[in-house]
Design an enzyme around this catalytic site. Structure first.
Site, short mmCIF file in Angstrom:
data_model
loop_
_atom_site.label_atom_id
_atom_site.label_comp_id
_atom_site.label_asym_id
_atom_site.label_seq_id
_atom_site.Cartn_x
_atom_site.Cartn_y
_atom_site.Cartn_z
N LYS A 188 0.81 -1.21 0.00
CA LYS A 188 0.00 0.00 0.00
C LYS A 188 0.85 1.27 0.00
O LYS A 188 2.06 1.25 0.24
CB LYS A 188 -0.97 -0.02 1.18
CG LYS A 188 -2.15 -0.95 0.94
CD LYS A 188 -3.28 -0.70 1.90
CE LYS A 188 -4.55 -1.42 1.43
NZ LYS A 188 -5.66 -1.24 2.39
N ARG A 205 -4.57 -9.80 4.50
CA ARG A 205 -4.95 -9.75 3.09
C ARG A 205 -3.71 -9.38 2.28
O ARG A 205 -3.18 -8.28 2.43
CB ARG A 205 -6.06 -8.73 2.89
CG ARG A 205 -6.60 -8.65 1.47
CD ARG A 205 -7.75 -7.64 1.40
NE ARG A 205 -8.29 -7.56 0.04
CZ ARG A 205 -7.82 -6.72 -0.88
NH1 ARG A 205 -6.80 -5.92 -0.62
NH2 ARG A 205 -8.37 -6.70 -2.09
#
Length: 290
Positions: A225, A259
């Site tokens: 991210k 995840r």
């Protein structure tokens, strides 16, 4: 509040059993793989590989999180529903999650065999929790800072980002249980990068223990991210090491579900942390004994 058993689909996960959720994007424009699993064949190969490498959950998404071309609910369903049914047929024991904020899509994928609805946009469609309750499937309750789906944060501020995370996610979780979603199948997600700048996501990680202490199983979606990229000044394809470091910290602080894009690497990190913490035995222990 103590951690209990997490039940998703046919699977049960104990309090000290870290769970990997592998990302399979059915989109032509995903930020990380640029559509590598948009077609059925590579997507199914990705599922097979992820399961072999230790993923217990497959998270299927039909719309990229960031801005881009408009994707209708019908198109999102077209990308995901048939694929869910095929994964269910080929992998009867894997937990199938679908990343969606729309109740219409949630309904269709539950009919096709999904076990978990991953609501990454924080309950923007309140009917999605009603769908989870009606089908008896799990639900991920995420903090997105009130952001609209597929928007990027702009100068967002919080008096205390973790306090806001707790207020929102606990409210969503209790509402879901009140509607009939099984309590043992509800997870909360602090929502790294969603409605947050990099400093917010770092604080959410540093103080993750406060989220874990609520007793709800915590899912973290950290993989490659922007907060990792900005922290290290690395482009998307060079964020794996930073992601794994953040994963290790999150595991030590008690997150339950991860995840990820890189399943095998994450499995090693989680196994190492679990063994250091005393929750797992070494795979072998020969040193000093021969």
């Amino acid at each position: 509040m103590s951690q209990g058993t997490l039940r998703l689909g046919r699977r049960e996960f104990t309090a000290h059993e870290p769970v990997i959720m592998a990302i399979v994007n059915r989109t032509p424009d995903s930020f990380y793989d640029q559509g590598a699993t948009f077609r059925d064949e590579p997507a199914l190969a990705r599922v097979e590989q992820a399961v072999a490498e230790g993923a217990a959950i497959i998270d299927i998404g039909g719309v990229k999180a960031g801005p881009g071309d408009e994707v209708s609910a019908a198109e999102e369903a077209r990308r995901t529903v048939g694929f869910v049914a095929e994964v269910r047929r080929r992998f009867p024991d894997v937990v199938i999650s679908v990343d969606t904020w729309r109740h219409e899509v949630g309904e269709a994928v539950c009919e096709a065999g999904a076990d978990l609805l991953n609501d990454a946009w924080g309950g923007v469609d309140p009917k999605l929790a009603e769908v989870a309750a009606r089908y008896g499937v799990g639900l991920v309750c995420t903090h997105a800072g009130g952001a609209e789906p597929r928007t990027r944060p702009h100068r967002v501020t919080y008096d205390d980002v973790v306090a806001d995370i707790l207020q929102v996610t606990l409210g969503l979780a209790e509402r879901a249980v009140g509607l009939g979603v099984p309590r043992e199948s509800v997870l909360i997600d602090p929502g790294h990068d969603f409605g947050k700048n990099t400093r917010h996501s770092l604080e959410a990680t540093r103080r993750l223990g406060e989220t874990v202490e609520t007793g709800w199983p915590v899912l973290v979606s950290l993989s490659n991210k922007d907060f990792v990229g900005e922290t290290l000044d690395r482009p998307v394809k060079e964020r794996v090491i930073g992601t794994l470091a953040t994963t290790a910290v999150s595991a030590w602080l008690g997150a339950r579900v991860y995840r990820v894009h890189e399943v095998a690497e994450t499995r090693q990190v989680l196994d190492m942390v679990a063994t250091i913490a005393g929750h797992r035995e070494p795979a072998v222990a020969r040193r000093g004994l021969a």
